[in-house]
Write a protein that holds these residues in place. Structure first.
Motif, PDB file in Angstrom:
ATOM      1  N   LEU A 124       0.824  -1.213  -0.054  1.00  0.00           N
ATOM      2  CA  LEU A 124      -0.100   0.012  -0.001  1.00  0.00           C
ATOM      3  C   LEU A 124       0.711   1.264   0.016  1.00  0.00           C
ATOM      4  O   LEU A 124       1.861   1.058   0.663  1.00  0.00           O
ATOM      5  CB  LEU A 124      -0.908  -0.173   1.138  1.00  0.00           C
ATOM      6  N   SER A 125       0.444   2.400  -0.561  1.00  0.00           N
ATOM      7  CA  SER A 125       1.408   3.498  -0.883  1.00  0.00           C
ATOM      8  C   SER A 125       0.520   4.630  -0.706  1.00  0.00           C
ATOM      9  O   SER A 125      -0.646   4.673  -0.660  1.00  0.00           O
ATOM     10  CB  SER A 125       2.142   3.622  -2.164  1.00  0.00           C
ATOM     11  N   TRP A 126       1.014   5.731  -0.200  1.00  0.00           N
ATOM     12  CA  TRP A 126       0.241   7.188   0.127  1.00  0.00           C
ATOM     13  C   TRP A 126       1.273   7.962   0.384  1.00  0.00           C
ATOM     14  O   TRP A 126       2.556   7.865   0.288  1.00  0.00           O
ATOM     15  CB  TRP A 126      -0.396   6.628   1.367  1.00  0.00           C
ATOM     16  N   ARG A 127       0.973   9.525   0.390  1.00  0.00           N
ATOM     17  CA  ARG A 127       1.474  10.460   0.287  1.00  0.00           C
ATOM     18  C   ARG A 127       1.150  11.144   1.662  1.00  0.00           C
ATOM     19  O   ARG A 127      -0.193  11.351   1.886  1.00  0.00           O
ATOM     20  CB  ARG A 127       1.469  11.556  -0.679  1.00  0.00           C
ATOM     21  N   ASP A 137       3.829  14.906  17.788  1.00  0.00           N
ATOM     22  CA  ASP A 137       3.729  15.776  19.076  1.00  0.00           C
ATOM     23  C   ASP A 137       3.416  17.350  18.847  1.00  0.00           C
ATOM     24  O   ASP A 137       3.987  18.130  19.679  1.00  0.00           O
ATOM     25  CB  ASP A 137       5.136  15.627  19.820  1.00  0.00           C
ATOM     26  N   ARG A 138       2.719  17.555  17.666  1.00  0.00           N
ATOM     27  CA  ARG A 138       2.351  18.933  17.345  1.00  0.00           C
ATOM     28  C   ARG A 138       0.535  18.945  17.877  1.00  0.00           C
ATOM     29  O   ARG A 138       0.032  17.912  17.739  1.00  0.00           O
ATOM     30  CB  ARG A 138       2.582  19.253  16.201  1.00  0.00           C
ATOM     31  N   PRO A 139      -0.002  20.071  18.061  1.00  0.00           N
ATOM     32  CA  PRO A 139      -1.273  20.167  18.159  1.00  0.00           C
ATOM     33  C   PRO A 139      -2.163  20.222  16.771  1.00  0.00           C
ATOM     34  O   PRO A 139      -3.255  20.932  16.969  1.00  0.00           O
ATOM     35  CB  PRO A 139      -1.368  21.741  19.024  1.00  0.00           C
ATOM     36  N   TRP A 140      -1.635  19.861  15.826  1.00  0.00           N
ATOM     37  CA  TRP A 140      -2.254  19.773  14.468  1.00  0.00           C
ATOM     38  C   TRP A 140      -2.121  18.450  13.539  1.00  0.00           C
ATOM     39  O   TRP A 140      -1.240  17.649  14.329  1.00  0.00           O
ATOM     40  CB  TRP A 140      -1.840  20.765  13.483  1.00  0.00           C
ATOM     41  N   PRO A 141      -2.829  17.894  12.980  1.00  0.00           N
ATOM     42  CA  PRO A 141      -2.644  16.549  12.104  1.00  0.00           C
ATOM     43  C   PRO A 141      -1.813  16.757  11.039  1.00  0.00           C
ATOM     44  O   PRO A 141      -1.421  17.836  10.624  1.00  0.00           O
ATOM     45  CB  PRO A 141      -4.160  16.398  11.814  1.00  0.00           C
ATOM     46  N   PHE A 142      -1.641  15.696  10.203  1.00  0.00           N
ATOM     47  CA  PHE A 142      -1.058  15.609   8.981  1.00  0.00           C
ATOM     48  C   PHE A 142      -2.105  15.216   8.147  1.00  0.00           C
ATOM     49  O   PHE A 142      -3.073  14.612   8.542  1.00  0.00           O
ATOM     50  CB  PHE A 142       0.227  14.938   9.179  1.00  0.00           C
ATOM     51  N   LEU A 143      -1.906  15.481   6.851  1.00  0.00           N
ATOM     52  CA  LEU A 143      -2.648  14.998   5.668  1.00  0.00           C
ATOM     53  C   LEU A 143      -2.199  13.728   5.274  1.00  0.00           C
ATOM     54  O   LEU A 143      -0.985  13.632   4.914  1.00  0.00           O
ATOM     55  CB  LEU A 143      -2.840  16.166   4.516  1.00  0.00           C
ATOM     56  N   ILE A 144      -3.311  12.912   4.629  1.00  0.00           N
ATOM     57  CA  ILE A 144      -2.783  11.586   4.027  1.00  0.00           C
ATOM     58  C   ILE A 144      -3.528  11.511   2.819  1.00  0.00           C
ATOM     59  O   ILE A 144      -4.805  11.859   2.841  1.00  0.00           O
ATOM     60  CB  ILE A 144      -3.079  10.480   5.103  1.00  0.00           C
ATOM     61  N   GLN A 145      -3.017  11.313   1.545  1.00  0.00           N
ATOM     62  CA  GLN A 145      -3.933  10.626   0.486  1.00  0.00           C
ATOM     63  C   GLN A 145      -3.358   9.467   0.033  1.00  0.00           C
ATOM     64  O   GLN A 145      -2.257   9.180  -0.343  1.00  0.00           O
ATOM     65  CB  GLN A 145      -3.403  11.786  -0.864  1.00  0.00           C
ATOM     66  N   TRP A 146      -4.133   8.456   0.053  1.00  0.00           N
ATOM     67  CA  TRP A 146      -3.858   7.130  -0.761  1.00  0.00           C
ATOM     68  C   TRP A 146      -3.884   7.168  -2.012  1.00  0.00           C
ATOM     69  O   TRP A 146      -4.832   7.590  -2.759  1.00  0.00           O
ATOM     70  CB  TRP A 146      -4.902   6.182   0.026  1.00  0.00           C
ATOM     71  N   ASP A 147      -2.876   6.288  -2.523  1.00  0.00           N
ATOM     72  CA  ASP A 147      -2.808   5.818  -4.027  1.00  0.00           C
ATOM     73  C   ASP A 147      -3.907   4.817  -4.425  1.00  0.00           C
ATOM     74  O   ASP A 147      -4.426   4.842  -5.295  1.00  0.00           O
ATOM     75  CB  ASP A 147      -1.299   5.480  -4.213  1.00  0.00           C
TER      76      ASP A 147
END
Length: 289
Positions: A124-127, A137-147
Motif C-alpha cells: 500500500l502506498s500514500w503521500r 507531538d504537535r497540536p495539529w494533524p498531518f494530511l494523507i492521500q492514499w494511492d
C-alpha cells in the motif's frame, strides 16, 4: 481540503504486546506490516476507513538512519510504554492542499511518499503532508492521500469486527499552549470548519471545536492551573484523548465486566465509558453511545 478523519497514531514500545493487549480489550487488532527503509512496523485497529495505528520500531539502526539525527518514536517512549502522538485527516487533493502552506514556517512542506508491505506481501502506498513540516507531538494533524481507491483498500486492509462493540472514531482532544495560533492553522491551512469557541470550567481552559466528516476536533488551551495545563506539562502539545462510538453503551459495559477490564462510567457532558489508563498503556480512550 481534508474530508474526514483517517487515523490516529499510538507509539508503542513493543508491537506484539500492544496488539495482544488491545485484542484482550475487545478490539480486533491485527498486524499491519512494515514501512521498509524506515525501520518501523505497525498494527491496525480498523473500523472502516477510520482506524487507529499501533506504531513501533523493528530495527532501531534503520529507524535512526532514516531519521537522520531527528528524534525517533523510541525517543518519545523513554519513560512510557505508549504515547498518542499524532493523527491524520484524509484528502484527495494533497498537491492543492500544499499550496495553502506557502509562507508558513521556514520552508514550504511538500508531500512525502510512503509505503507499507503487508504481512501477505501486498503493498500500500500514500503521500503525507504536515503544516510546518511535521505533525509529531504537535497540536495539529498531518494530511494523507492514499494511492489506492478507498473501496479497493478496504478489501486489502479489511475492517475488523470488534467484540467490545466499538464502531468508529467520533472525537479527538488536542492540548495546545496557544489556541489562537493553532486555530489559525486549522482554519487557514487545513481549511476546517469552526463550530464553536467556549470556556470549559472544569478543564480550566479555552476550547475551539472544529468539524471534520462525521466527528469533531476539540482544541484546548489552559487559562490557569488545571487538567489541560497538567497534560501540557507531562506530555507536551498534541492529541491527548480519543473518543469512539459503540453500538450500545450498556452492551459494552457488560463486555468489560465479563472480561475483567477496568473502566469508569462517567456522566458529565456526555455519558461515556473510560478505559482505565493501565489497561491501555496510559492512553486516554473514551467510548460513547
Amino acid at each position: 481540503m481534508p474530508t474526514r478523519f483517517d487515523h490516529a497514531v499510538i507509539y508503542v514500545r513493543d508491537l506484539y504486546t500492544a496488539i495482544q493487549r488491545f485484542q484482550a480489550l475487545g478490539f480486533d487488532a491485527k498486524a499491519g506490516g512494515r514501512h521498509t527503509g524506515r525501520g518501523t512496523h505497525n498494527g491496525l485497529v480498523r473500523f472502516g476507513l477510520d482506524y487507529f495505528e499501533l506504531l513501533s520500531v523493528y530495527d532501531e539502526a534503520e529507524a535512526r538512519a532514516f531519521a537522520a539525527g531527528k528524534p525517533t518514536l523510541l525517543d518519545s517512549l523513554q519513560e512510557r510504554e505508549a504515547k498518542l502522538s499524532r493523527f491524520a485527516l484524509a484528502t484527495t487533493q494533497i498537491d492543492a492542499d500544499s499550496q495553502r502552506f506557502i509562507g508558513y514556517g521556514t520552508e514550504k512542506p511538500v508531500p512525502d511518499a510512503m509505503k507499507r508491505v503487508l504481512p501477505n506481501g501486498q503493498n500500500l502506498s500514500w503521500r503525507i503532508l504536515s503544516p510546518e513540516g511535521s505533525a509529531q507531538d504537535r497540536p495539529w494533524p498531518f494530511l494523507i492521500q492514499w494511492d489506492t481507491p478507498d473501496e479497493q483498500r478496504l478489501q486489502i486492509d479489511v475492517p475488523g469486527s470488534h467484540p467490545n462493540g466499538v464502531t468508529g472514531w467520533v472525537r479527538v482532544l488536542i492540548a495546545t499552549n496557544d489556541l489562537d495560533r493553532t486555530l489559525d492553522i486549522y482554519q487557514n491551512q487545513l481549511g476546517l470548519e469552526l463550530v464553536s469557541t467556549d470556556t470549559v470550567l472544569d478543564q480550566v481552559a479555552r476550547r475551539a471545536t472544529l468539524r471534520i466528516g462525521k466527528g469533531t476536533i476539540e482544541i484546548l488551551a489552559p487559562t490557569g492551573d488545571g487538567p489541560v495545563q497538567r497534560i501540557l506539562s507531562e506530555k507536551g502539545e498534541g492529541p491527548f484523548a480519543l473518543y469512539f462510538s459503540v453500538r450500545d453503551l450498556a452492551e459494552t459495559q457488560r463486555f468489560f465486566e465479563q472480561h475483567g477490564i477496568a473502566f469508569t462510567h462517567e456522566t458529565g457532558d456526555v455519558e461515556k465509558l473510560v478505559i482505565a489508563p493501565h489497561e491501555v498503556f496510559g492512553v486516554s480512550i473514551n467510548l460513547i453511545g
